[in-house]
Write a protein that holds these residues in place. Sequence first.
Motif, PDB file in Angstrom:
ATOM      1  N   LYS A   1       1.080  -1.059  -0.044  1.00 22.22           N
ATOM      2  CA  LYS A   1      -0.060  -0.127  -0.035  1.00 22.22           C
ATOM      3  C   LYS A   1       0.912   1.120  -0.060  1.00 22.22           C
ATOM      4  CE  LYS A   1      -3.991  -2.015   2.592  1.00 22.22           C
ATOM      5  NZ  LYS A   1      -4.878  -1.855   3.785  1.00 22.22           N
ATOM      6  N   LEU A   2       0.721   2.197  -0.759  1.00 27.82           N
ATOM      7  CA  LEU A   2       1.432   3.280  -0.901  1.00 27.82           C
ATOM      8  C   LEU A   2       0.574   4.496  -0.617  1.00 27.82           C
ATOM      9  CD1 LEU A   2       3.507   2.555  -4.269  1.00 27.82           C
ATOM     10  CD2 LEU A   2       4.283   2.379  -1.967  1.00 27.82           C
ATOM     11  N   HIS A   3       0.923   5.430   0.151  1.00 27.49           N
ATOM     12  CA  HIS A   3       0.027   6.871   0.225  1.00 27.49           C
ATOM     13  C   HIS A   3       0.880   7.970   0.194  1.00 27.49           C
ATOM     14  CE1 HIS A   3      -3.212   9.310   1.396  1.00 27.49           C
ATOM     15  NE2 HIS A   3      -2.412   9.747   2.341  1.00 27.49           N
ATOM     16  N   ALA A   4       0.573   8.773  -0.788  1.00 27.37           N
ATOM     17  CA  ALA A   4       1.425  10.012  -0.959  1.00 27.37           C
ATOM     18  C   ALA A   4       0.651  11.217  -0.195  1.00 27.37           C
ATOM     19  CB  ALA A   4       1.657  10.178  -2.347  1.00 27.37           C
TER      20      ALA A   4
ATOM     21  N   VAL B   1      -0.802  21.082  -4.567  1.00 28.03           N
ATOM     22  CA  VAL B   1      -1.720  20.687  -5.856  1.00 28.03           C
ATOM     23  C   VAL B   1      -3.090  20.319  -5.169  1.00 28.03           C
ATOM     24  CG1 VAL B   1      -0.202  19.679  -7.587  1.00 28.03           C
ATOM     25  CG2 VAL B   1      -1.318  18.401  -5.771  1.00 28.03           C
ATOM     26  N   SER B   2      -4.253  20.242  -6.071  1.00 25.00           N
ATOM     27  CA  SER B   2      -5.388  20.027  -5.511  1.00 25.00           C
ATOM     28  C   SER B   2      -5.702  18.381  -5.383  1.00 25.00           C
ATOM     29  CB  SER B   2      -6.734  20.347  -6.538  1.00 25.00           C
ATOM     30  OG  SER B   2      -6.375  19.418  -7.781  1.00 25.00           O
ATOM     31  N   GLN B   3      -6.732  17.919  -4.739  1.00 26.45           N
ATOM     32  CA  GLN B   3      -6.694  16.588  -4.437  1.00 26.45           C
ATOM     33  C   GLN B   3      -6.935  15.821  -5.825  1.00 26.45           C
ATOM     34  OE1 GLN B   3      -6.865  14.740  -1.865  1.00 26.45           O
ATOM     35  NE2 GLN B   3      -7.084  12.619  -2.928  1.00 26.45           N
TER      36      GLN B   3
ATOM     37  N   GLU C   1      -4.029  12.153  -9.887  1.00 22.15           N
ATOM     38  CA  GLU C   1      -3.565  12.050 -11.168  1.00 22.15           C
ATOM     39  C   GLU C   1      -1.762  11.900 -10.989  1.00 22.15           C
ATOM     40  OE1 GLU C   1      -5.083  11.283 -13.929  1.00 22.15           O
ATOM     41  OE2 GLU C   1      -6.649  11.214 -12.560  1.00 22.15           O
ATOM     42  N   LEU C   2      -1.188  12.691 -10.265  1.00 22.31           N
ATOM     43  CA  LEU C   2       0.185  12.553 -10.166  1.00 22.31           C
ATOM     44  C   LEU C   2       0.635  11.178  -9.533  1.00 22.31           C
ATOM     45  CD1 LEU C   2       1.143  16.198  -8.647  1.00 22.31           C
ATOM     46  CD2 LEU C   2       1.666  15.074 -10.926  1.00 22.31           C
TER      47      LEU C   2
ATOM     48  N   THR D   1      -3.446  12.139  -0.729  1.00 23.68           N
ATOM     49  CA  THR D   1      -4.069  13.019  -0.171  1.00 23.68           C
ATOM     50  C   THR D   1      -3.299  14.436  -0.509  1.00 23.68           C
ATOM     51  OG1 THR D   1      -4.615  11.482   1.724  1.00 23.68           O
ATOM     52  CG2 THR D   1      -4.955  13.882   2.175  1.00 23.68           C
ATOM     53  N   ALA D   2      -4.162  15.479  -0.741  1.00 24.76           N
ATOM     54  CA  ALA D   2      -3.568  16.944  -1.117  1.00 24.76           C
ATOM     55  C   ALA D   2      -3.501  17.670   0.357  1.00 24.76           C
ATOM     56  CB  ALA D   2      -4.480  17.651  -2.184  1.00 24.76           C
TER      57      ALA D   2
END
Length: 140
Positions: free
Chosen positions: A97-100, A105-107, A112-113, A138-139
Amino acid sequence: MVNALYTAKSTAEGGRKGTVQSSDGNLNLNLSMPKGLGGTEDAGTTNPEQLFSAGYAACFDSALQMVAGQAKKNISSKVTAEISIGQVEGGFGLSAKLHAEISGVSQDEAVELVKAAHQVCPYSNATRGNIDVEISATAV
């Protein structure tokens, strides 16, 4: 691979209860079995899943910075990778599981990134089709 740009070399001895050292000596770690796998999880030691999660998190964050730069987005980011090990038919398997967390930037742009980074990250390319990988953003 036709032309390797860099090769890392490490040697493990003693399996999950031994040591691992990189060829340049910068990495020299004692290993112990995690409690979840029936081990003692000795203080000051690590295990293969922690090493994999550290490598994947760093590599994915680098890929995220690269795709953001290509998109002309000025971001700050932090990536957390969770690597799980469990039983599968015939042995053991991994999942990720990867969470950035991304600022600047917006959500929708953050999502998209992360999707774009997942396409170019070497760890993502190596694991694609081999283990389950969940990505999220999460932005902030």
